[in-house]
Design a protein around this motif. Structure first.
Motif, short mmCIF file in Angstrom:
data_model
loop_
_atom_site.label_atom_id
_atom_site.label_comp_id
_atom_site.label_asym_id
_atom_site.label_seq_id
_atom_site.Cartn_x
_atom_site.Cartn_y
_atom_site.Cartn_z
N MET A 6 0.83 -1.19 0.00
CA MET A 6 0.00 0.00 0.00
C MET A 6 0.87 1.25 0.00
SD MET A 6 -2.72 1.43 2.80
CE MET A 6 -3.49 -0.12 3.08
N GLY A 7 0.51 2.22 -0.85
CA GLY A 7 1.28 3.44 -0.95
C GLY A 7 2.40 3.37 -1.96
N ALA A 8 2.54 2.22 -2.65
CA ALA A 8 3.61 2.06 -3.64
C ALA A 8 3.32 2.84 -4.91
CB ALA A 8 3.82 0.58 -3.96
N GLY A 9 2.05 3.23 -5.13
CA GLY A 9 1.70 4.00 -6.32
C GLY A 9 1.01 3.21 -7.41
N ARG A 10 0.63 1.96 -7.10
CA ARG A 10 0.02 1.09 -8.13
C ARG A 10 -1.25 1.69 -8.71
NH1 ARG A 10 -1.22 -3.89 -4.53
NH2 ARG A 10 -2.06 -2.13 -3.37
N SER A 11 -2.21 2.02 -7.83
CA SER A 11 -3.50 2.55 -8.31
C SER A 11 -3.33 3.91 -8.96
CB SER A 11 -4.49 2.66 -7.15
OG SER A 11 -4.81 1.39 -6.63
N GLU A 12 -2.41 4.72 -8.43
CA GLU A 12 -2.19 6.05 -8.99
C GLU A 12 -1.68 5.98 -10.42
OE1 GLU A 12 -2.15 6.38 -4.57
OE2 GLU A 12 -1.27 4.99 -6.03
N VAL A 13 -0.83 4.99 -10.72
CA VAL A 13 -0.32 4.83 -12.08
C VAL A 13 -1.43 4.46 -13.05
CG1 VAL A 13 1.12 3.37 -13.57
CG2 VAL A 13 2.06 4.28 -11.44
N VAL A 14 -2.25 3.45 -12.69
CA VAL A 14 -3.29 3.02 -13.64
C VAL A 14 -4.39 4.07 -13.76
CG1 VAL A 14 -2.81 0.55 -13.43
CG2 VAL A 14 -4.43 1.62 -11.83
N GLU A 15 -4.65 4.83 -12.69
CA GLU A 15 -5.62 5.91 -12.79
C GLU A 15 -5.13 7.03 -13.70
OE1 GLU A 15 -6.55 7.09 -8.79
OE2 GLU A 15 -7.96 5.44 -8.48
N SER A 16 -3.81 7.23 -13.75
CA SER A 16 -3.24 8.22 -14.65
C SER A 16 -3.33 7.76 -16.10
CB SER A 16 -1.78 8.51 -14.28
OG SER A 16 -1.70 9.12 -13.01
N ILE A 17 -3.14 6.47 -16.33
CA ILE A 17 -3.29 5.92 -17.67
C ILE A 17 -4.71 6.13 -18.17
CG2 ILE A 17 -3.30 3.78 -19.04
CD1 ILE A 17 -1.05 2.78 -17.18
N PHE A 18 -5.67 6.00 -17.27
CA PHE A 18 -7.09 6.07 -17.64
C PHE A 18 -7.62 7.50 -17.73
CE2 PHE A 18 -11.71 5.37 -16.54
CZ PHE A 18 -12.03 4.67 -17.69
N GLY A 19 -6.80 8.47 -17.32
CA GLY A 19 -7.25 9.86 -17.39
C GLY A 19 -7.95 10.37 -16.15
N TYR A 20 -7.98 9.54 -15.10
CA TYR A 20 -8.62 9.96 -13.85
C TYR A 20 -7.71 10.93 -13.09
CZ TYR A 20 -11.03 9.66 -9.37
OH TYR A 20 -11.69 9.96 -8.21
N ARG A 21 -6.40 10.72 -13.23
CA ARG A 21 -5.40 11.65 -12.71
C ARG A 21 -4.58 12.17 -13.90
NH1 ARG A 21 -4.05 10.37 -6.98
NH2 ARG A 21 -5.38 8.64 -6.32
N ARG A 22 -3.91 13.31 -13.74
CA ARG A 22 -3.05 13.84 -14.78
C ARG A 22 -1.59 13.67 -14.37
NH1 ARG A 22 -5.15 17.39 -18.44
NH2 ARG A 22 -3.16 16.98 -19.49
N ALA A 23 -0.84 12.96 -15.19
CA ALA A 23 0.59 12.82 -14.94
C ALA A 23 1.29 14.15 -15.19
CB ALA A 23 1.17 11.73 -15.82
N ASP A 24 2.38 14.40 -14.46
CA ASP A 24 3.14 15.63 -14.65
C ASP A 24 4.02 15.56 -15.89
OD1 ASP A 24 2.07 16.67 -12.27
OD2 ASP A 24 3.64 15.67 -11.09
#
Length: 499
Positions: free
Chosen positions: A287-305
């Protein structure tokens, strides 16, 4: 017996979900309650705690016949519940959630002991291995951290009976080990637990007895030391299940998705990997490794820098999930309640949401098309529902998860991202989901699977990317996969070069 439930029956809108069920608890035991989704486990516990009234039967707690009309009545009798679905209020702080309904005040003034509650909150969570600020807004935390808040809230009530409904669904192995240490410590002090889980390894590691329900009926109660995995599965599903995972005969093809040096401040850095048609690409990590954050960025839910995403060799930039969906990318979120479903909508409406073009004509919904899509996908995934108009919130957790998967299968995805796809799903339904995943991969779908369950990662993946503190440590081929190898990388390991 500290709890005795006899001949318990319950119906909803004419649909009988419990039929003269028997259940009992011995003081100081950890008692597993198992069954497929829809078997009636959560309903039985909600009857015990006064959330639902029973239609028939008798309940005795500590030798006294009881008939709770509100969960507060059960709590005052020493019964605490950790529900499967999170009850976090996202706009409140961690401490405010932890003390909600049991706030500490200065005498009769009504003034809150804010500093003291913050101190106790941080201490309670630290005992579960979670170090967060008590003043942090709960809604900003991951699902797993929110789950630990729920667990801490129940444990701090000093209850002598604690019901845990899928408490580890969002937790990593390390957090589960910490939780089990706390549970065993409380058991030594005489606390009694009801443990509801679909993770068979946990049941056999933690519990002393197990009661199995099937289709609302009591099947059997067994001593854990005198039974086996295969016997319990057979009692749950009424048949032999076979191997836990499908035969792994996938042959990956061309690269469908390429992620290059993807970064987002404070979440993940320089993540690079590709996913091929016809493969199941696993992503593991604590938990906290960034797994969900990476796939959410791929999907457009988050914006990568910074960084690049390519689909079929062409650069893409998704500003919203709609952009990703238009490229036939589906996403099953780890949090089905807030990101996967509109819980007050019907099953049919939830399935239609991602498939409006397929079920409409000239902007007008076509009932026959909608019904046909619903019927096809509900049958394919084995969703247990009373009909298309049943609300999503009235389904069991596992059946809700199947509806989330169903709505994405409707878009005929070429890339499918699955974040904890079998969370809260029973052993029989897991096998069905695994089979569907395998079939989709064989049809050329590129699948990304994030999972906290190492046996699932190993059993299903062609390759596995392991993350640690926002960095991709290594990509392991199938021949390299083992729990020891994955955990070595997930806890920092050596600074390997990405492959």
């Amino acid at each position: 017996m500290i709890v005795e439930m006899s001949q318990i029956s319950k119906s909803f809108s004419g649909n009988q979900v419990l039929k003269q069920v028997e259940f009992s608890l011995e003081k100081g035991e950890i008692h597993a309650l198992m069954g497929e989704n829809g078997a009636g486990k959560s309903t039985l516990m909600k009857i015990l705690t006064g959330i639902y009234p029973r239609d028939e039967g008798v309940i005795r707690v500590k030798g006294q016949e009881v008939s709770y009309t509100h969960p507060k009545d059960a709590e005052e009798d020493g019964i605490a519940v950790i529900h499967q679905e999170l009850n976090i209020l996202p706009e409140l702080s961690v401490a405010e959630n932890l003390f909600l309904g049991n706030e500490q005040t200065i005498g009769k003034t009504g003034w809150l002991k804010t500093k003291e509650m913050n101190r106790q909150a941080e201490q309670a969570l630290a005992e579960l291995g979670l170090n967060v600020k008590a003043t942090e807004r709960a809604g900003r935390l991951s699902v797993g951290k929110q789950q630990l808040i729920e667990i801490a809230k129940a444990l701090k009530t000093n209850a002598d009976i604690i019901i845990m409904d899928e408490p580890t669904a969002a937790l990593t192995d390390r957090e589960i080990d910490t939780l089990f240490e706390v549970v065993r410590g409380l058991q030594e002090k005489g606390v009694t637990f009801v443990y509801i889980s679909h993770r068979m390894e946990e049941i056999f590691s933690l519990c002393q007895r197990i009661t199995v329900l099937r289709d609302g009926n009591y099947v059997a109660t067994k001593v854990i030391a005198e039974t086996s995995f295969d016997e319990i599965v057979k009692l749950m599903v009424g048949r032999e299940l076979g191997g836990r995972y499908p035969d792994h005969d996938l042959t990956p093809g061309e690269v469908k998705l390429a992620v290059k040096e993807l970064s987002r401040k404070d979440e993940f850095e320089s993540v690079t990997f590709d996913v091929r048609a016809g493969e199941i690409f696993g992503i593991a990590g604590l938990m906290g490794a960034g797994r969900s954050e990476v796939v959410e960025s791929i999907f457009g839910y988050r914006r990568a820098d910074k960084g690049l995403i390519e689909i079929d060799g062409k650069k893409v930039s998704f500003k919203t999930p709609v952009d990703a969906i238009n490229h036939r990318i589906g996403f099953v979120s780890e949090d089905r309640k807030t990101k996967g479903l509109i819980v007050d909508f019907s099953v049919r409406d939830n399935i239609s949401l991602t498939n409006l073009a397929a079920v409409s004509s000239s902007g007008v919904m076509q009932t026959k098309k909608e019904q046909a899509l619903y019927a096809e996908l509900v049958k394919k995934l084995g969703v247990r529902t009373s009909g298309p108009n049943q609300t999503a919130k009235s389904l069991s957790g596992g059946n809700q998860q199947k509806v989330v998967i169903a709505k994405w299968l409707g878009i005929n995805p070429k890339i499918l991202i699955l974040d904890e796809p079998t969370r809260g799903v029973d052993v029989g339904a897991k096998k069905e989901i695994y089979t569907i995943m395998n079939e989709l991969a064989k049809q050329g779908v590129a699948i990304i699977m994030v999972s906290s369950e190492l046996p699932e990662i190993i059993g299903m993946s062609t390759r596995v990317a392991v993350m640690f503190e926002g960095k991709l440590m290594k990509i392991l081929d199938r021949a390299e996969l083992s729990e020891e190898t994955i955990m070595h990388e997930a806890t920092g390991g050596e600074k390997h070069v990405r492959q």
